[in-house]
Write an enzyme that holds these catalytic residues in place. Structure first.
Site, PDB file in Angstrom:
ATOM      1  N   SER A 244       0.838  -1.202   0.000  1.00 23.87           N
ATOM      2  CA  SER A 244       0.000   0.000   0.000  1.00 23.87           C
ATOM      3  C   SER A 244       0.878   1.259   0.000  1.00 23.87           C
ATOM      4  O   SER A 244       1.727   1.414  -0.877  1.00 23.87           O
ATOM      5  CB  SER A 244      -0.958  -0.041   1.192  1.00 23.87           C
ATOM      6  OG  SER A 244      -1.927   0.977   1.115  1.00 23.87           O
ATOM      7  N   ASP A 346      -9.704  -4.101  -5.494  1.00 22.07           N
ATOM      8  CA  ASP A 346      -9.104  -3.143  -4.561  1.00 22.07           C
ATOM      9  C   ASP A 346      -9.697  -1.764  -4.830  1.00 22.07           C
ATOM     10  O   ASP A 346      -9.506  -1.196  -5.907  1.00 22.07           O
ATOM     11  CB  ASP A 346      -7.584  -3.119  -4.753  1.00 22.07           C
ATOM     12  CG  ASP A 346      -6.861  -2.319  -3.693  1.00 22.07           C
ATOM     13  OD1 ASP A 346      -7.466  -1.398  -3.120  1.00 22.07           O
ATOM     14  OD2 ASP A 346      -5.681  -2.624  -3.426  1.00 22.07           O
ATOM     15  N   HIS A 378      -8.161  -4.780  -1.113  1.00 22.28           N
ATOM     16  CA  HIS A 378      -6.900  -4.199  -0.627  1.00 22.28           C
ATOM     17  C   HIS A 378      -6.308  -5.012   0.519  1.00 22.28           C
ATOM     18  O   HIS A 378      -5.087  -5.069   0.678  1.00 22.28           O
ATOM     19  CB  HIS A 378      -7.162  -2.756  -0.166  1.00 22.28           C
ATOM     20  CG  HIS A 378      -5.928  -1.936   0.007  1.00 22.28           C
ATOM     21  ND1 HIS A 378      -5.115  -1.560  -1.039  1.00 22.28           N
ATOM     22  CD2 HIS A 378      -5.350  -1.396   1.126  1.00 22.28           C
ATOM     23  CE1 HIS A 378      -4.113  -0.838  -0.592  1.00 22.28           C
ATOM     24  NE2 HIS A 378      -4.223  -0.720   0.717  1.00 22.28           N
TER      25      HIS A 378
END
Length: 437
Positions: A244, A346, A378
């Site tokens: 991320s 995501d 995600h």
């Protein structure tokens, strides 16, 4: 140079009469093995003050039964003492995120969803937390620099038969709540496959802005490249990975280092040639394409631009844009192979971010590929799937690349037992449905 703390082996260390210690140069030797139960090292906590934690020696003589019982009680007390400031830090990070995001209807609903999501995964969090605080194979808060939060956690494989490949991992957290312990599940499971993991902490906003985060990540990578042999790691098999926001930070650090090595300015204390592969997990690499998207998701434009040091800095922190600069061909040619993992469902960072970056890298001559996982969110790839146990595709893809040149490790992978399930399936399915990410 950052200073390290001289290891102390006095079992009466916690006595209030002992308040002095010596600082030595970072080239200090590893821990002495004088104490039969544990070695005690002074390291910095996540705060400014220094605290005491225990680190078990990699090798020690066999203690007596009585000594072992005493040592276990003392170790338990120290671990509990250490857990308190860690918990306080995580609470502080969460409150900080609330303060910056505001309390509008959108965020009220999102935090309610986050509460439900966390409740569904709570059995897994408890087990991972217990391993993190009480496993002798986790060395926490190793100092790698002289800035606040310049700490890393090291996850050691059980087998010590020769140097191990190492993953330097930069955790995510929206550039605001990143924390090294977020990588504990990945660290635990990779270490079970004879892969050492170093989870690198770094300054978050507003303690630091993007240039500080990249600086910290680079310093942590340097520590891994130059010091990991002291812990049983193989400096010739270092892999860089970020998840991320951590994937974005790590990619920026890698590209910045390549530019320095190409003679574009700045000194270097590690080399991109030491990185065998870069793995990006659910990351974003072109900020121009993401700033408005993040705004619509609640990471408001004003906050995001403050993190990134203004709109004029978006190019500097967009690796996908930088590698297209024709003046940086020499730097781009130094980049290692790049593998980008992403879930197609995501909604925090769209999968097109990884797909586009991989295609751009290929167009400028870098070995790169994006691996997309259908229907994964995600957090599926990073939390739910690992907690499900058994075998999941992303983990196996990651391990297979790391072990691609090690036939012995490949043979062990083929007969490795399925990973243990941490959370019942129905709770994982509910977590998937209510996830705010």
């Amino acid at each position: 140079m950052p200073s390290h703390i001289l290891p102390v082996t006095n079992p009466n260390l916690h006595s209030s009469k002992q308040n002095s210690y010596l600082r030595i140069d970072p080239t200090t030797m590893p821990l002495k093995q004088d104490d039969p139960i544990t070695n005690t090292r002074l390291v910095s906590s996540p705060f400014e003050d220094e605290t005491i934690i225990s680190v078990r020696p990699l090798l020690s003589r066999t203690p007596s039964f009585a000594d072992e019982s005493i040592g276990q009680r003392q170790s338990l007390a120290r671990e509990v003492d250490h857990a308190a400031p860690e918990t306080f830090l995580l609470t502080r990070l969460s409150l900080k995120l609330l303060r910056y995001m505001g309390v509008g209807y959108r965020w009220i609903m999102r935090f309610l969803a986050l509460g439900c999501y966390s409740l569904m995964l709570f059995p897994g969090f408890i087990q991972v937390g217990y391993y993190y605080f009480f496993s002798g194979r986790v060395l926490r808060s190793i100092v790698y620099g002289d800035q606040p939060r310049n700490r890393l956690d090291l996850y050691l494989p059980k087998n010590t038969d020769g140097p191990k490949p190492v993953v330097a991992f930069v955790t995510g957290g929206a550039w605001i709540i990143g924390y090294k312990a977020w990588g504990s599940l990945l660290g635990q499971q990779l270490s079970e496959r004879d892969i050492m993991v170093a989870c690198i902490d770094y300054r978050n906003y507003p303690q630091g802005t993007m240039s500080n985060m990249v600086e910290d990540a680079s310093e942590g990578i340097s520590f891994v490249c130059n010091k990991i042999a002291e812990y049983g790691g193989d400096p010739n098999r270092v892999y860089l990975m970020g998840q991320s926001a951590g994937g974005h930070i790590a990619a920026c650090a890698l590209v910045e280092q390549a530019i320095k090595e190409a003679g574009e300015g700045g000194s270097t204390n590690w080399s991109v040639l030491q990185i065998k592969t870069y793995f990006g997990l659910s990351g974003g690499y072109n900020l121009f394409n993401l700033v408005d998207y993040f705004h619509s998701r609640g990471l408001y434009r004003s906050i995001f631009l403050s993190i990134m040091e203004g709109e004029e800095s978006l190019r500097r922190f967009s690796p996908e844009v930088i590698v297209q600069d024709p003046n940086l061909k020499k730097a781009v040619s130094l980049l290692p192979p790049i593998v980008l993992f992403h879930g197609t469902a995501d909604y925090s960072i769209p999968a097109d971010s990884s797909k586009s970056f991989a295609e751009t890298l290929q167009s400028v001559g870098v070995r790169a590929e994006s691996i997309l996982y259908e229907g994964k969110t995600h957090t599926d790839l990073f939390l739910q799937d690992p907690m499900r146990g058994g075998n999941d595709r992303m983990f196996e893809d990651l391990v297979s690349i790391i072990h691609s040149d090690d036939r012995e490790a490949q043979a062990k992978d083929e007969v490795a037992p399925p990973r243990r399930r941490l959370v019942p399936e129905f709770m994982l399915q509910l977590a998937h449905r209510v996830s705010p990410f």
